[in-house]
Design a protein around this motif. Structure first.
Motif, PDB file in Angstrom:
ATOM      1  N   ARG A  62       0.840  -1.187   0.000  1.00 25.20           N
ATOM      2  CA  ARG A  62       0.000   0.000   0.000  1.00 25.20           C
ATOM      3  C   ARG A  62       0.882   1.247   0.000  1.00 25.20           C
ATOM      4  O   ARG A  62       1.867   1.319   0.747  1.00 25.20           O
ATOM      5  CB  ARG A  62      -0.933   0.001   1.203  1.00 25.20           C
ATOM      6  N   ILE A  63       0.507   2.221  -0.832  1.00 27.45           N
ATOM      7  CA  ILE A  63       1.278   3.454  -0.963  1.00 27.45           C
ATOM      8  C   ILE A  63       0.334   4.652  -0.962  1.00 27.45           C
ATOM      9  O   ILE A  63      -0.867   4.518  -1.175  1.00 27.45           O
ATOM     10  CB  ILE A  63       2.107   3.481  -2.270  1.00 27.45           C
ATOM     11  N   CYS A  64       0.905   5.837  -0.743  1.00 28.06           N
ATOM     12  CA  CYS A  64       0.224   7.108  -0.985  1.00 28.06           C
ATOM     13  C   CYS A  64       1.024   7.860  -2.036  1.00 28.06           C
ATOM     14  O   CYS A  64       2.232   8.055  -1.857  1.00 28.06           O
ATOM     15  CB  CYS A  64       0.147   7.939   0.285  1.00 28.06           C
ATOM     16  N   PRO A  65       0.403   8.276  -3.135  1.00 28.37           N
ATOM     17  CA  PRO A  65       1.118   9.052  -4.159  1.00 28.37           C
ATOM     18  C   PRO A  65       1.246  10.511  -3.723  1.00 28.37           C
ATOM     19  O   PRO A  65       0.383  11.337  -3.987  1.00 28.37           O
ATOM     20  CB  PRO A  65       0.231   8.900  -5.395  1.00 28.37           C
ATOM     21  N   VAL A  66       2.333  10.816  -3.025  1.00 31.12           N
ATOM     22  CA  VAL A  66       2.519  12.139  -2.430  1.00 31.12           C
ATOM     23  C   VAL A  66       2.652  13.226  -3.492  1.00 31.12           C
ATOM     24  O   VAL A  66       2.110  14.321  -3.356  1.00 31.12           O
ATOM     25  CB  VAL A  66       3.765  12.127  -1.517  1.00 31.12           C
ATOM     26  N   PHE A  67       3.373  12.919  -4.555  1.00 35.87           N
ATOM     27  CA  PHE A  67       3.676  13.924  -5.581  1.00 35.87           C
ATOM     28  C   PHE A  67       3.878  13.213  -6.907  1.00 35.87           C
ATOM     29  O   PHE A  67       4.522  12.167  -6.963  1.00 35.87           O
ATOM     30  CB  PHE A  67       4.939  14.705  -5.194  1.00 35.87           C
ATOM     31  N   VAL A 148       6.163   9.968  -6.369  1.00 35.99           N
ATOM     32  CA  VAL A 148       6.768   9.875  -5.040  1.00 35.99           C
ATOM     33  C   VAL A 148       5.773   9.196  -4.102  1.00 35.99           C
ATOM     34  O   VAL A 148       4.625   9.629  -3.989  1.00 35.99           O
ATOM     35  CB  VAL A 148       7.154  11.256  -4.488  1.00 35.99           C
ATOM     36  N   CYS A 149       6.214   8.150  -3.437  1.00 40.10           N
ATOM     37  CA  CYS A 149       5.327   7.346  -2.593  1.00 40.10           C
ATOM     38  C   CYS A 149       5.739   7.440  -1.123  1.00 40.10           C
ATOM     39  O   CYS A 149       6.927   7.431  -0.800  1.00 40.10           O
ATOM     40  CB  CYS A 149       5.398   5.876  -2.987  1.00 40.10           C
ATOM     41  N   SER A 150       4.743   7.502  -0.265  1.00 40.03           N
ATOM     42  CA  SER A 150       4.944   7.224   1.151  1.00 40.03           C
ATOM     43  C   SER A 150       4.204   5.921   1.457  1.00 40.03           C
ATOM     44  O   SER A 150       3.436   5.421   0.623  1.00 40.03           O
ATOM     45  CB  SER A 150       4.442   8.373   2.029  1.00 40.03           C
ATOM     46  N   PHE A 151       4.435   5.377   2.643  1.00 40.24           N
ATOM     47  CA  PHE A 151       3.962   4.034   2.939  1.00 40.24           C
ATOM     48  C   PHE A 151       3.123   4.046   4.221  1.00 40.24           C
ATOM     49  O   PHE A 151       3.671   4.133   5.326  1.00 40.24           O
ATOM     50  CB  PHE A 151       5.148   3.089   3.086  1.00 40.24           C
ATOM     51  N   PRO A 152       1.802   3.973   4.099  1.00 43.01           N
ATOM     52  CA  PRO A 152       0.927   4.084   5.280  1.00 43.01           C
ATOM     53  C   PRO A 152       1.148   2.984   6.307  1.00 43.01           C
ATOM     54  O   PRO A 152       0.925   3.204   7.499  1.00 43.01           O
ATOM     55  CB  PRO A 152      -0.481   4.027   4.687  1.00 43.01           C
ATOM     56  N   ASP A 153       1.590   1.813   5.877  1.00 48.20           N
ATOM     57  CA  ASP A 153       1.808   0.707   6.813  1.00 48.20           C
ATOM     58  C   ASP A 153       3.236   0.652   7.340  1.00 48.20           C
ATOM     59  O   ASP A 153       3.557  -0.185   8.188  1.00 48.20           O
ATOM     60  CB  ASP A 153       1.465  -0.619   6.135  1.00 48.20           C
ATOM     61  N   HIS A 154       4.100   1.521   6.802  1.00 46.71           N
ATOM     62  CA  HIS A 154       5.513   1.560   7.205  1.00 46.71           C
ATOM     63  C   HIS A 154       5.939   3.031   7.223  1.00 46.71           C
ATOM     64  O   HIS A 154       6.779   3.450   6.424  1.00 46.71           O
ATOM     65  CB  HIS A 154       6.375   0.753   6.238  1.00 46.71           C
ATOM     66  N   GLN A 155       5.389   3.782   8.136  1.00 49.06           N
ATOM     67  CA  GLN A 155       5.583   5.225   8.113  1.00 49.06           C
ATOM     68  C   GLN A 155       6.992   5.650   8.484  1.00 49.06           C
ATOM     69  O   GLN A 155       7.361   6.807   8.295  1.00 49.06           O
ATOM     70  CB  GLN A 155       4.547   5.896   9.027  1.00 49.06           C
TER      71      GLN A 155
END
Length: 248
Positions: A62-67, A148-155
């Motif tokens: 799971r990722i968040c597309p930050v930018f 650019v990805c951040s990781f909600p399960d591995h912050q």
């Protein structure tokens, strides 16, 4: 610091205060030809590799597309040594501009590419420009998307960037279309990133798939994503070891 042990809350986002001098590491989808397979025992074809962590993170995450942004890259053909000849980071203006590059293609043809002042003026983004002797050849310039990805399960993991081009350009277009219909900003959305086997005229390869999972409900995580987004808007994006993306 007087104390060597840091409070737990300071360990949540290591290094984020120094983003200004950091190139964002890559999140690579390993192919059968990826050099990581020979370099690391834990590297697996079809899995994602975090270049800064130096480890596989599996075939889905799971990722968040930050930018998200995109640019044009003029690659020297791999058979001629590879590497970046020119780039248009704003997707419009070549650096270097008005420069000629003579390259030898795999077909044996020797061709000249001229950047001009802009991508549009150069025509290098148009079909047939890779080999002017073949109107059916692809564009000489490659459109490259960076997510650019951040990781909600591995912050505690550092952000990483996915580069999508050529055979994965459709995945990038689909992702952008999915995000356009949402009312939330991209950095407030969680996606399921996975790999799958795809086909091209040159054979089978691993490709990217993005599926909407839901909104970010962790407010501090959302605020950190927002801060990173504002940073990239203001300072731009620098991708670590971008030249290796030619082999993707």
């Amino acid at each position: 610091m007087a104390k060597s042990r840091l409070p737990a809350f300071l360990l949540d986002h290591p290094g984020l205060g120094s983003l200004g001098n950091v190139e964002v590491p890559r999140l690579k989808l390993l192919q059968a030809s990826s050099p990581e397979l020979a370099q690391f025992e834990n590297a697996r074809e079809g899995e994602f590799w975090h270049s800064l962590l130096g480890r596989s993170i599996g075939a889905s995450i799971r990722i968040c597309p930050v930018f998200i942004n995109w640019c044009f890259i003029l690659w020297r053909p791999r058979e001629a040594g590879g590497g970046i000849l020119a780039r248009a980071d704003d997707s419009k203006h070549w650096i270097p501009a008005d420069t000629e590059f003579t390259v030898k293609l795999k077909s044996g043809d020797e061709v000249t590419w001229r950047t001009g002042r802009t991508v549009t003026a150069s025509g290098l983004n148009k079909r047939g420009s890779y080999n002017p002797n073949d109107p059916n050849s692809p564009p000489a310039a490659t459109r490259l998307y960076s997510v650019v990805c951040s990781f909600p399960d591995h912050q505690n993991w550092p952000p990483a960037v996915i580069t999508l081009q050529r055979r994965s350009e459709k995945a990038a277009s689909k992702l952008i279309d999915q995000l356009k219909v949402l009312r939330a900003p991209s950095f407030g959305v969680i996606l399921e990133l996975s790999s799958f086997k795809d086909e091209s005229p040159s054979g089978e390869f691993n490709n990217y798939a993005f599926e909407l999972y839901g909104p970010v409900e962790d407010k501090p995580f959302y605020e950190e994503n927002s801060r990173q987004y504002r940073f990239f808007i203001e300072h731009g994006l620098k991708v670590k070891d971008l030249e290796s993306a030619q082999e993707d």
